[in-house]
Write a protein that holds these residues in place. Structure first.
Motif, PDB file in Angstrom:
ATOM      1  N   LEU A 149      14.273 -10.626   4.035  1.00  0.00           N
ATOM      2  CA  LEU A 149      15.287 -10.864   3.006  1.00  0.00           C
ATOM      3  C   LEU A 149      16.020  -9.568   2.685  1.00  0.00           C
ATOM      4  CD1 LEU A 149      13.180 -13.098   0.571  1.00  0.00           C
ATOM      5  CD2 LEU A 149      14.640 -13.825   2.475  1.00  0.00           C
ATOM      6  N   CYS A 150      17.210  -9.695   2.136  1.00  0.00           N
ATOM      7  CA  CYS A 150      17.998  -8.501   1.842  1.00  0.00           C
ATOM      8  C   CYS A 150      17.442  -7.790   0.604  1.00  0.00           C
ATOM      9  CB  CYS A 150      19.475  -8.838   1.677  1.00  0.00           C
ATOM     10  SG  CYS A 150      19.852  -9.852   0.258  1.00  0.00           S
ATOM     11  N   TRP A 151      17.862  -6.542   0.428  1.00  0.00           N
ATOM     12  CA  TRP A 151      17.314  -5.679  -0.623  1.00  0.00           C
ATOM     13  C   TRP A 151      17.487  -6.297  -1.997  1.00  0.00           C
ATOM     14  CZ3 TRP A 151      18.768  -3.106  -5.023  1.00  0.00           C
ATOM     15  CH2 TRP A 151      17.928  -2.074  -5.467  1.00  0.00           C
ATOM     16  N   GLU A 152      18.631  -6.871  -2.284  1.00  0.00           N
ATOM     17  CA  GLU A 152      18.904  -7.407  -3.620  1.00  0.00           C
ATOM     18  C   GLU A 152      17.979  -8.568  -3.975  1.00  0.00           C
ATOM     19  OE1 GLU A 152      22.255  -5.079  -2.212  1.00  0.00           O
ATOM     20  OE2 GLU A 152      21.127  -6.731  -1.294  1.00  0.00           O
ATOM     21  N   THR A 153      17.628  -9.380  -2.982  1.00  0.00           N
ATOM     22  CA  THR A 153      16.706 -10.481  -3.228  1.00  0.00           C
ATOM     23  C   THR A 153      15.310  -9.952  -3.512  1.00  0.00           C
ATOM     24  OG1 THR A 153      18.026 -11.896  -1.774  1.00  0.00           O
ATOM     25  CG2 THR A 153      15.806 -12.644  -2.311  1.00  0.00           C
ATOM     26  N   LEU A 154      14.861  -8.999  -2.718  1.00  0.00           N
ATOM     27  CA  LEU A 154      13.539  -8.409  -2.941  1.00  0.00           C
ATOM     28  C   LEU A 154      13.478  -7.688  -4.281  1.00  0.00           C
ATOM     29  CD1 LEU A 154      12.823  -7.006   0.636  1.00  0.00           C
ATOM     30  CD2 LEU A 154      11.853  -9.060  -0.418  1.00  0.00           C
ATOM     31  N   GLU A 155      14.545  -6.967  -4.618  1.00  0.00           N
ATOM     32  CA  GLU A 155      14.600  -6.286  -5.915  1.00  0.00           C
ATOM     33  C   GLU A 155      14.445  -7.290  -7.054  1.00  0.00           C
ATOM     34  OE1 GLU A 155      17.876  -3.984  -8.727  1.00  0.00           O
ATOM     35  OE2 GLU A 155      18.345  -5.736  -7.499  1.00  0.00           O
ATOM     36  N   GLY A 156      15.193  -8.385  -6.971  1.00  0.00           N
ATOM     37  CA  GLY A 156      15.148  -9.390  -8.029  1.00  0.00           C
ATOM     38  C   GLY A 156      13.794 -10.057  -8.144  1.00  0.00           C
ATOM     39  N   LYS A 159      11.259  -7.408  -9.887  1.00  0.00           N
ATOM     40  CA  LYS A 159      11.413  -6.950 -11.282  1.00  0.00           C
ATOM     41  C   LYS A 159      12.369  -7.839 -12.079  1.00  0.00           C
ATOM     42  CE  LYS A 159      14.933  -3.589  -9.864  1.00  0.00           C
ATOM     43  NZ  LYS A 159      15.402  -2.205  -9.849  1.00  0.00           N
ATOM     44  N   HIS A 160      12.338  -9.152 -11.844  1.00  0.00           N
ATOM     45  CA  HIS A 160      13.288 -10.021 -12.543  1.00  0.00           C
ATOM     46  C   HIS A 160      13.058 -10.026 -14.054  1.00  0.00           C
ATOM     47  CE1 HIS A 160       9.911 -12.564 -11.136  1.00  0.00           C
ATOM     48  NE2 HIS A 160       9.984 -13.122 -12.336  1.00  0.00           N
ATOM     49  N   ASN A 161      11.849  -9.656 -14.493  1.00  0.00           N
ATOM     50  CA  ASN A 161      11.585  -9.597 -15.935  1.00  0.00           C
ATOM     51  C   ASN A 161      11.869  -8.222 -16.532  1.00  0.00           C
ATOM     52  OD1 ASN A 161      10.715 -12.298 -16.366  1.00  0.00           O
ATOM     53  ND2 ASN A 161       8.781 -11.807 -15.366  1.00  0.00           N
ATOM     54  N   GLY A 162      12.376  -7.296 -15.725  1.00  0.00           N
ATOM     55  CA  GLY A 162      12.719  -5.980 -16.242  1.00  0.00           C
ATOM     56  C   GLY A 162      12.029  -4.868 -15.480  1.00  0.00           C
ATOM     57  N   PRO A 163      12.315  -3.616 -15.829  1.00  0.00           N
ATOM     58  CA  PRO A 163      11.709  -2.472 -15.129  1.00  0.00           C
ATOM     59  C   PRO A 163      10.187  -2.515 -15.194  1.00  0.00           C
ATOM     60  CG  PRO A 163      13.492  -1.765 -16.587  1.00  0.00           C
ATOM     61  CD  PRO A 163      13.237  -3.199 -16.898  1.00  0.00           C
ATOM     62  N   LEU A 164       9.544  -2.064 -14.121  1.00  0.00           N
ATOM     63  CA  LEU A 164       8.087  -2.045 -14.055  1.00  0.00           C
ATOM     64  C   LEU A 164       7.500  -0.668 -14.322  1.00  0.00           C
ATOM     65  CD1 LEU A 164       7.486  -4.364 -10.967  1.00  0.00           C
ATOM     66  CD2 LEU A 164       7.536  -4.971 -13.385  1.00  0.00           C
ATOM     67  N   VAL A 165       8.330   0.352 -14.230  1.00  0.00           N
ATOM     68  CA  VAL A 165       7.907   1.728 -14.515  1.00  0.00           C
ATOM     69  C   VAL A 165       9.007   2.404 -15.319  1.00  0.00           C
ATOM     70  CG1 VAL A 165       6.400   1.953 -12.488  1.00  0.00           C
ATOM     71  CG2 VAL A 165       8.823   2.515 -12.288  1.00  0.00           C
ATOM     72  N   LEU A 186       6.305  -0.912  -1.270  1.00  0.00           N
ATOM     73  CA  LEU A 186       7.084   0.256  -1.699  1.00  0.00           C
ATOM     74  C   LEU A 186       6.979   1.411  -0.712  1.00  0.00           C
ATOM     75  CD1 LEU A 186       6.438   0.409  -5.552  1.00  0.00           C
ATOM     76  CD2 LEU A 186       8.525  -0.286  -4.373  1.00  0.00           C
ATOM     77  N   ARG A 187       5.911   1.454   0.034  1.00  0.00           N
ATOM     78  CA  ARG A 187       5.736   2.547   0.985  1.00  0.00           C
ATOM     79  C   ARG A 187       6.736   2.485   2.133  1.00  0.00           C
ATOM     80  NH1 ARG A 187       0.151   1.434  -0.491  1.00  0.00           N
ATOM     81  NH2 ARG A 187      -0.636   3.223  -1.655  1.00  0.00           N
ATOM     82  N   ILE A 188       7.381   1.325   2.300  1.00  0.00           N
ATOM     83  CA  ILE A 188       8.382   1.225   3.366  1.00  0.00           C
ATOM     84  C   ILE A 188       9.787   0.962   2.838  1.00  0.00           C
ATOM     85  CG2 ILE A 188       6.715   0.502   5.104  1.00  0.00           C
ATOM     86  CD1 ILE A 188       7.616  -2.377   4.682  1.00  0.00           C
ATOM     87  N   ASP A 189       9.908   0.616   1.545  1.00  0.00           N
ATOM     88  CA  ASP A 189      11.236   0.300   1.003  1.00  0.00           C
ATOM     89  C   ASP A 189      11.204   0.459  -0.516  1.00  0.00           C
ATOM     90  OD1 ASP A 189      13.865  -0.503   0.883  1.00  0.00           O
ATOM     91  OD2 ASP A 189      13.446  -2.638   1.108  1.00  0.00           O
ATOM     92  N   ASP A 190      12.021   1.344  -1.044  1.00  0.00           N
ATOM     93  CA  ASP A 190      12.054   1.620  -2.482  1.00  0.00           C
ATOM     94  C   ASP A 190      12.896   0.558  -3.187  1.00  0.00           C
ATOM     95  OD1 ASP A 190      12.069   2.636  -5.009  1.00  0.00           O
ATOM     96  OD2 ASP A 190      13.126   4.502  -4.519  1.00  0.00           O
ATOM     97  N   LEU A 191      12.296  -0.177  -4.098  1.00  0.00           N
ATOM     98  CA  LEU A 191      13.003  -1.227  -4.842  1.00  0.00           C
ATOM     99  C   LEU A 191      13.462  -0.749  -6.223  1.00  0.00           C
ATOM    100  CD1 LEU A 191      10.807  -4.332  -3.900  1.00  0.00           C
ATOM    101  CD2 LEU A 191      12.985  -3.612  -2.901  1.00  0.00           C
ATOM    102  N   GLU A 192      13.363   0.549  -6.468  1.00  0.00           N
ATOM    103  CA  GLU A 192      13.870   1.157  -7.706  1.00  0.00           C
ATOM    104  C   GLU A 192      13.335   0.424  -8.937  1.00  0.00           C
ATOM    105  OE1 GLU A 192      18.127   1.445  -7.385  1.00  0.00           O
ATOM    106  OE2 GLU A 192      18.017   2.541  -5.484  1.00  0.00           O
ATOM    107  N   LEU A 193      12.037   0.456  -9.079  1.00  0.00           N
ATOM    108  CA  LEU A 193      11.370  -0.313 -10.118  1.00  0.00           C
ATOM    109  C   LEU A 193      11.618   0.213 -11.522  1.00  0.00           C
ATOM    110  CD1 LEU A 193       7.904  -1.035  -8.446  1.00  0.00           C
ATOM    111  CD2 LEU A 193      10.010  -2.368  -8.344  1.00  0.00           C
ATOM    112  N   HIS A 194      12.263   1.356 -11.652  1.00  0.00           N
ATOM    113  CA  HIS A 194      12.524   1.928 -12.975  1.00  0.00           C
ATOM    114  C   HIS A 194      13.808   1.402 -13.602  1.00  0.00           C
ATOM    115  CE1 HIS A 194      14.799   4.347 -10.134  1.00  0.00           C
ATOM    116  NE2 HIS A 194      15.552   4.787 -11.130  1.00  0.00           N
TER     117      HIS A 194
END
Length: 398
Positions: A149-156, A159-165, A186-194
């Motif tokens: 899946l694309c980055w935006e889908t994985l990001e959503g 952290k769809h409920n908000g930042p995790l860090v 996360l070790r292979i793709d940064d989802l910017e959890l902050h």
């Protein structure tokens, strides 16, 4: 695509996607978000949602919601919200359809039991398991593991409920507070959890709240866990029910309930739209990155509606989720999950061949993760049948 020219500047655009981890040529007829939605729908994990419970176990009635019907309802609400806010409907839909993929059998009771069993091995979290499923455990394609899946889908999804860090993290050394499946990816793709996710992910999250609060009213009444008269003590419900009765004074009770629920959904979504438009106007974003960089959600209930929804949730918690009938069944469900985990951990050779190959012997971390992945993918009925097969002396071993 032509329709994307109508989107708000802060909406997610398919032609601005950060792409897929494994490169694939783009489709001439579908955007990246449409392809993600289609891959989710065609996945075996999505199909299994039809026999995974929300509150009631699958055999307790044909009319109660399942994870599949819930996900479809969330998708409908998410699309309506996204369209009204000029957001990307396809991304919102993909996230709505996939948000519950990681749930194990028996709903939150099953997750609690599996998480407890997995505590020595990193725990179990259904959101992180969703990431694990779509990035590794699903394997329908020849060129890669997962659905790519694309980055935006994985990001959503992450952290769809908000930042995790609270701040950017070293993806090669993620904090222990993050659940296993997420740390692994996360070790292979940064989802910017902050940061906050896109507005489309926030739409999917609030659509989930609207859907489950209202369909739990319908299911709870259908199951006889509480009466309409007791529910009407909730102010939000009373106002909607009075409107129904004023317009349709002599309708059957089942129609009365349906009219109540549709009005509650309408009131909640109207409130979300009004409040979210104001939040977005106050932020004055010019791009999706401005949405991510905000210090608060931009798609949510107004404070007044949030307070009313909290009263409704408290009613459902007391009268439905803690009802002795539900607690009796969830207690049984927890025991089923505990029994299966304990047996497979001590005798991993009993696992199906695919999972047995991953296991490294009794009571190891690798075996624990294989067992958790296997149990996590079970439907309610598969778990009950597997438990009977393994623990009933008279059951067929096949």
């Amino acid at each position: 695509m032509a329709m994307e020219t109508l989107l708000a500047p802060w909406a997610a655009k398919s032609n601005e996607s950060r792409g897929r981890l494994i490169f694939e040529p783009e489709s001439a007829t579908r955007t990246v978000f449409q392809r993600d939605r289609d891959r989710i729908i065609h996945s075996s994990t999505f199909r299994r949602l039809k026999h995974k419970t929300q509150v009631f176990v699958y055999h307790e009635g044909d009319h109660y919601r399942t994870r599949l019907t819930h996900s479809i309802e969330v998708s409908q609400i998410a699309r309506a919200l996204a369209r009204s806010l000029r957001l990307n409907e396809d991304l919102a839909e993909a996230l709505a359809l996939a948000h519950d993929l990681g749930h194990p059998p028996f709903g939150h009771a099953g997750e609690a039991a599996l998480d407890r069993a997995m505590q020595p091995y990193g725990g179990f979290d259904h959101n992180a398991q969703t990431i694990r499923l779509v990035t590794a455990l699903e394997h329908p394609y020849a060129g890669f593991s997962g659905l790519n899946l694309c980055w935006e889908t994985l990001e959503g999804l992450a952290k769809h409920n908000g930042p995790l860090v609270d701040a950017p993290i070293d993806s090669q050394n993620p904090p222990d507070s993050l659940p296993f499946g997420l740390k692994e990816y996360l070790r292979i793709d940064d989802l910017e959890l902050h940061t906050w996710p896109s507005a489309e992910a926030q739409v999917a999250a609030i659509a989930d709240d609207v859907a489950y609060n209202n369909h739990d009213i319908d299911d709870g009444l259908r199951a006889g866990l509480f009466s309409l008269e007791a529910l009407a003590e909730v102010p939000l419900v009373r106002a909607a029910l009075d409107a129904v009765d004023a317009k349709f004074p002599d309708i059957p009770q089942d129609v009365r309930i349906h009219e109540l629920v549709r009005r509650l959904i309408g009131r909640m979504t109207d409130d979300i739209l009004t409040h979210s438009r104001q939040l977005i106007a106050d932020l004055d974003p010019v791009s999706v990155d401005d949405i991510r960089g905000a210090d608060h959600a931009v798609v949510y209930f107004s404070p007044a509606m949030k307070a009313e929804v909290d009263v409704l949730r408290n009613f459902l918690f007391t009268n439905m989720y803690r009802h002795r009938f539900v607690r009796r069944m969830t207690g049984k469900a927890k025991r089923v999950v505990h029994d299966l985990f304990t047996l497979y951990m001590s005798e991993p050779e009993l696992l199906p061949p695919f999972w047995a190959k991953i296991a490294t012997g009794p009571e190891t971390t690798e075996t624990a993760r294989a067992v958790a992945d296997f149990i996590g993918g079970m439907t309610d009925r598969f778990a009950l049948r597997d438990h009977e097969k393994l623990f009933s002396i008279s059951a067929s071993p096949k």
